[in-house]
Design an enzyme around this catalytic site. Structure first.
Site, PDB file in Angstrom:
ATOM      1  N   GLU A   1       0.869  -1.166   0.000  1.00 53.70           N
ATOM      2  CA  GLU A   1       0.000   0.000   0.000  1.00 53.70           C
ATOM      3  C   GLU A   1       0.903   1.211   0.000  1.00 53.70           C
ATOM      4  OE1 GLU A   1      -2.628   1.341   3.304  1.00 53.70           O
ATOM      5  OE2 GLU A   1      -1.982   2.918   1.937  1.00 53.70           O
TER       6      GLU A   1
ATOM      7  N   CYS B   1      -2.764   8.139   4.062  1.00 48.42           N
ATOM      8  CA  CYS B   1      -2.675   7.520   2.737  1.00 48.42           C
ATOM      9  C   CYS B   1      -3.936   7.769   1.925  1.00 48.42           C
ATOM     10  CB  CYS B   1      -2.383   6.030   2.874  1.00 48.42           C
ATOM     11  SG  CYS B   1      -3.468   5.206   4.025  1.00 48.42           S
TER      12      CYS B   1
HETATM   13  P1  NDP Z   1       9.468   4.391   3.517  1.00 44.44           P
HETATM   14  O1  NDP Z   1       9.036   3.665   2.317  1.00 44.44           O
HETATM   15  O2  NDP Z   1      10.853   4.884   3.574  1.00 44.44           O
HETATM   16  O3  NDP Z   1       9.245   3.513   4.822  1.00 44.44           O
HETATM   17  C1  NDP Z   1       8.119   2.699   5.034  1.00 44.44           C
HETATM   18  C2  NDP Z   1       8.509   1.518   5.892  1.00 44.44           C
HETATM   19  O4  NDP Z   1       9.444   0.723   5.211  1.00 44.44           O
HETATM   20  C3  NDP Z   1       9.175   1.907   7.193  1.00 44.44           C
HETATM   21  O5  NDP Z   1       8.795   0.995   8.192  1.00 44.44           O
HETATM   22  C4  NDP Z   1      10.638   1.789   6.866  1.00 44.44           C
HETATM   23  O6  NDP Z   1      11.416   1.597   8.002  1.00 44.44           O
HETATM   24  C5  NDP Z   1      10.614   0.565   6.001  1.00 44.44           C
HETATM   25  N1  NDP Z   1      11.765   0.430   5.113  1.00 44.44           N
HETATM   26  C6  NDP Z   1      12.426   1.383   4.459  1.00 44.44           C
HETATM   27  N2  NDP Z   1      13.407   0.846   3.721  1.00 44.44           N
HETATM   28  C7  NDP Z   1      13.357  -0.483   3.929  1.00 44.44           C
HETATM   29  C8  NDP Z   1      14.134  -1.587   3.466  1.00 44.44           C
HETATM   30  N3  NDP Z   1      15.129  -1.422   2.620  1.00 44.44           N
HETATM   31  N4  NDP Z   1      13.803  -2.819   3.905  1.00 44.44           N
HETATM   32  C9  NDP Z   1      12.791  -3.007   4.759  1.00 44.44           C
HETATM   33  N5  NDP Z   1      12.032  -2.006   5.233  1.00 44.44           N
HETATM   34  C10 NDP Z   1      12.309  -0.754   4.819  1.00 44.44           C
HETATM   35  O7  NDP Z   1       8.452   5.548   3.695  1.00 44.44           O
HETATM   36  P2  NDP Z   1       8.431   6.709   4.792  1.00 44.44           P
HETATM   37  O8  NDP Z   1       7.734   6.175   5.984  1.00 44.44           O
HETATM   38  O9  NDP Z   1       9.757   7.323   4.999  1.00 44.44           O
HETATM   39  O10 NDP Z   1       7.538   7.738   4.005  1.00 44.44           O
HETATM   40  C11 NDP Z   1       8.048   8.322   2.827  1.00 44.44           C
HETATM   41  C12 NDP Z   1       6.940   8.677   1.888  1.00 44.44           C
HETATM   42  O11 NDP Z   1       6.124   7.544   1.621  1.00 44.44           O
HETATM   43  C13 NDP Z   1       5.976   9.689   2.438  1.00 44.44           C
HETATM   44  O12 NDP Z   1       6.456  10.972   2.315  1.00 44.44           O
HETATM   45  C14 NDP Z   1       4.789   9.417   1.583  1.00 44.44           C
HETATM   46  O13 NDP Z   1       4.918  10.076   0.348  1.00 44.44           O
HETATM   47  C15 NDP Z   1       4.820   7.935   1.351  1.00 44.44           C
HETATM   48  N6  NDP Z   1       3.892   7.221   2.240  1.00 44.44           N
HETATM   49  C16 NDP Z   1       2.767   6.788   1.692  1.00 44.44           C
HETATM   50  C17 NDP Z   1       1.847   6.134   2.464  1.00 44.44           C
HETATM   51  C18 NDP Z   1       0.616   5.628   1.853  1.00 44.44           C
HETATM   52  O14 NDP Z   1       0.021   4.726   2.394  1.00 44.44           O
HETATM   53  N7  NDP Z   1       0.158   6.159   0.738  1.00 44.44           N
HETATM   54  C19 NDP Z   1       2.037   5.916   3.899  1.00 44.44           C
HETATM   55  C20 NDP Z   1       3.274   6.436   4.391  1.00 44.44           C
HETATM   56  C21 NDP Z   1       4.173   7.035   3.559  1.00 44.44           C
HETATM   57  P3  NDP Z   1      12.286   2.792   8.618  1.00 44.44           P
HETATM   58  O15 NDP Z   1      11.333   3.845   9.035  1.00 44.44           O
HETATM   59  O16 NDP Z   1      12.974   2.164   9.759  1.00 44.44           O
HETATM   60  O17 NDP Z   1      13.203   3.256   7.526  1.00 44.44           O
END
Ligand code: NDP
Length: 686
Positions: free
Chosen positions: A263, A302
């Site tokens: 998602e 989201c």
């Molecule tokens: P990320 O994709 O960076 O992180 C989401 C999750 O993935 C976090 O738990 C993160 O952990 C984890 N993660 C990141 N890299 C890895 C990896 N290589 N392997 C395993 N897990 C990983 O998104 P952000 O939370 O930083 O948000 C960034 C952007 O994403 C927002 O600005 C927004 O645009 C979008 N977003 C969209 C959503 C939606 O549902 N539409 C919801 C939230 C965000 P960790 O935090 O420890 O890096």
């Protein structure tokens, strides 16, 4: 005010039954509003393979031993315990930038989801460990070979990688269907707000309600966890599309065909209908909804409305109305009661949103709000990640790209004008797949066309108008009973949606074989399976005595013309097919006057019911009633009633019994078929 964090604590992960710390240098997590350190995080060096094995070897088997109802009751107990502890979560939640209302969505919305699954699980699932899916498929004429789909829980672990914006709901909305299905979970919250998830997991574990290994937590990076997944595991991801794409292509996920649900970014649209111009109720509702979606959780949802699609004639009043409303939003410290919108989750997140606004400005101009400065009613503008709501206007949406492609994950929306109704939906579809679209209209024709065209591109469509205004749950609220997820850019996943989401954690298998063996396997009687006629009326048996296949074959009863006339006048149903020989004959289905279907059902009850007080407590309905052969005066009816499924209720002294009921005529033709549903005492005398 924000609750003062007394000591900055290093978060721990909960792995294989122990709370453990990473071996590396812990990174500080900062309060979104004050910049103060809230916690330290690090999960480096943790044995992720051991975590997976613990889930597979301890959590999975323990959960699979429980029936659906036992698991549902577990969720209920958990929900109640978390609700009691809620103020502790609220206190910490302000550090994420959430106001009390924002926290309510996250905390009580999450617990509500647990409770909703607890209740739906007991109402819609049987009290078994295997789920029967769909009808029996008869594969032979003589009922010696049939097929039945079943669902059994996967034997691996569900790894939930979650986003920063909903540290509680994000965990609980995935955990509820996972545990109900019978799968253990490893939760990995986004680091930025992991302190709140960690606190909630601590409280969950402390209740002792979940079996060992059912829930583990990684506070920090997942390390090499994904290298060890296999085909029985499930990985779900919520976050940015870029990370999602990377994880989806992970070698172990691809090679083992691991179920991966995603998602991600979603450019959700709200469409103002062609007739819903300024001055209509729908216009006012639209303004309210867009403003609310922009400011709740500071737009970090989201499902938030990113594109505001409106008739060109409505643009000017819309900019004015929205601008006025947004200007009144009290932006400040989320701990203050007067605050309507708090900061973004972090300064980095604010930089990110500002960069996205700059991209949007390639296609659109800012018409309200200033991304470079925030007017605060309280709080520290320097240390906090505050951002004013920013409204943009894109005059040429047909040739624009960024407004349809760039998700600014904050209080940011773009107004997009349209000329025709077709163009309105076409513009919404330019989002390339979204979680939700809403359509504000009181025009049935537009609603019909819009839903038809939006359907393939959206997981949910909400119709807003004057009738539903008061009761509507709104554009942005995913509900446990409805699908949450969307195609294309939104990730292609489907979280929530009632029992649909439970099935994502189970394997569907077509089982073929002799019906009696299939019945033994599924616990559900089917045609061709064993029956028992032991001379005791099945209605005299309590659940302790009743067995699947217990059967009653009744005496026969002849239906007379007087019966039909009596029933017609008694009930008032004097439809011509029962009363007028000539007219009935002219009907292609009948050869003269026929008995009422409900007369057949009533006579059937008269044939199979055992009247004296006994273990059968109530009849609560019939399922799948079909009338298959017309009954003419002089025909006789006979009933075969077979115990099909027994579903004891965990917390009651009775259970549901489903009876297969067939009514045949003197030539053994099937006249009617249905399931009779009853409540039966567990023991009798009680
Ligand atoms: P990320 O994709 O960076 O992180 C989401 C999750 O993935 C976090 O738990 C993160 O952990 C984890 N993660 C990141 N890299 C890895 C990896 N290589 N392997 C395993 N897990 C990983 O998104 P952000 O939370 O930083 O948000 C960034 C952007 O994403 C927002 O600005 C927004 O645009 C979008 N977003 C969209 C959503 C939606 O549902 N539409 C919801 C939230 C965000 P960790 O935090 O420890 O890096």
């Amino acid at each position: 005010m924000n609750a003062p964090v007394k000591t900055v604590r290093q978060l721990e992960s909960y792995i294989a039954g122990d709370w453990v710390r990473g071996a590396g240098k812990a990174v500080p997590l900062l309060d979104a509003a004050t910049g103060a350190e809230v916690a330290l995080i690090d999960a480096s060096g943790l044995d992720m393979k051991r975590a997976l094995n613990h889930g597979r070897e301890a959590g999975g088997p323990a959960l699979r031993k429980l029936s659906f109802h036992e698991r549902a009751l577990m969720l209920k107990a958990l929900g109640q315990a978390l609700m009691e502890a809620k103020e502790e979560f609220y206190a910490l939640s302000t550090a994420t930038g959430a106001t009390r209302t924002d926290s309510w969505i996250d905390i009580e919305g999450g617990v509500g989801t647990l409770l909703s699954y607890a209740s739906k699980g007991r109402r819609e699932l049987p009290n078994t460990r295997t789920l029967v899916d769909g009808d029996v498929e008869a594969l032979s004429r003589d009922n010696t070979f049939s097929g039945q789909h079943i669902l059994t829980p996967l034997e691996g672990v569900a790894i939930h990688i979650n986003a920063f914006n909903f540290p509680c709901w994000g965990m609980l909305e995935k955990l509820a269907p996972t545990l109900l299905a019978g799968m253990p979970a490893i939760v990995k919250p986004a680091s930025q707000t992991a302190y709140l998830t960690e606190l909630m997991v601590r409280r969950i574990i402390a209740t002792g309600i979940l079996p060992r290994g059912a829930l583990q937590l990684i506070s920090g990076s997942v390390g090499d966890l994904l290298d060890h997944v296999d085909c029985q595991d499930v990985v779900t991801f919520t976050g940015s599309a870029a990370t999602g794409r990377k994880l989806r292509a992970h070698k172990a996920i691809v090679e083992n065909s691991v179920r991966f649900t995603m998602e991600a970014d979603s450019l959700n649209a709200a469409i103002l209908g062609p007739n819903a111009v300024a001055g209509t109720e729908e216009f006012d509702l639209f303004v309210k909804e867009v403003a609310r979606e922009m400011t709740v959780k500071a737009g970090q949802k989201c499902t938030a409305i990113r594109r505001v699609i409106a008739p060109r004639a409505a643009v000017e009043p819309l900019i004015k109305a929205l601008g006025d409303r947004l200007a009144k939003t009290a932006l400040g410290n989320p701990g203050e009661e007067a605050t309507r919108m708090g900061p973004l989750a972090s300064l980095a997140q604010r930089d990110e949103v500002r960069a996205r606004i700059a991209e949007l400005q390639g296609d659109a101009e800012i018409v309200a709000g200033d991304p470079s400065q925030a007017k605060l009613t309280s709080g520290d503008a320097e240390a906090g990640a505050f951002l004013s709501p920013v409204l943009l206007y894109c005059d040429k949406p047909g040739s624009a790209k960024a407004v349809h492609d760039v998700e600014a994950f904050g209080p940011v929306s773009t107004i997009i004008p349209y000329e025709t109704a077709e163009e309105a939906v076409e513009l919404a579809r330019r989002g390339k797949g979204s979680l939700v679209a809403s359509v504000f209209t009181n025009d049935a024709a537009f609603a019909r066309e819009a839903v038809q065209a939006l359907g393939p591109w959206h997981g949910r469509v909400m119709l807003g108008n004057r009738v539903s205004a008061k009761s509507s749950t709104g554009h942005g609220s995913p509900l446990p009973v409805l699908v949450h997820g969307g195609p294309g850019r939104a990730g292609g996943g489907e979280e929530l949606g009632g029992m649909r989401s439970v099935k994502h954690y189970m394997q569907r298998t077509a089982v073929q074989g002799a019906p009696w063996l299939l019945s033994e396997v599924t616990g559900r009687w089917m045609q061709g399976a064993k029956t028992r006629q032991d001379g005791i009326h099945p209605f005299r048996k309590s659940l302790a005595e009743l067995e699947i296949g217990d059967q009653l074959v009744t005496a026969s009863r002849t239906v007379t013309l007087e019966d039909i006339e009596h029933f017609a006048h008694f009930t008032g149903d004097t439809f011509y097919a029962h009363m007028d020989e000539e007219a009935a004959k002219a009907n292609p289905f009948f050869d003269g006057r026929v008995a009422h279907g409900y007369l057949i059902v009533s006579f059937a009850a008269g044939l199979f019911v055992d009247p004296a007080p006994g273990p059968v407590l109530a009849n609560y309905g019939v399922d799948a009633l079909r009338f298959l052969t017309p009954v003419n005066p002089g025909d006789s009816l006979q009933v075969t009633l077979t115990c099909k499924q027994i579903n004891p209720r965990e917390t009651e002294d009775y259970g549901e019994v489903r009876w297969d009921c067939t009514v045949t005529n003197q030539e053994a033709q099937l006249v009617a078929q249905y399931d009779v549903l009853t409540m039966v005492a567990k023991s009798w005398p009680a």
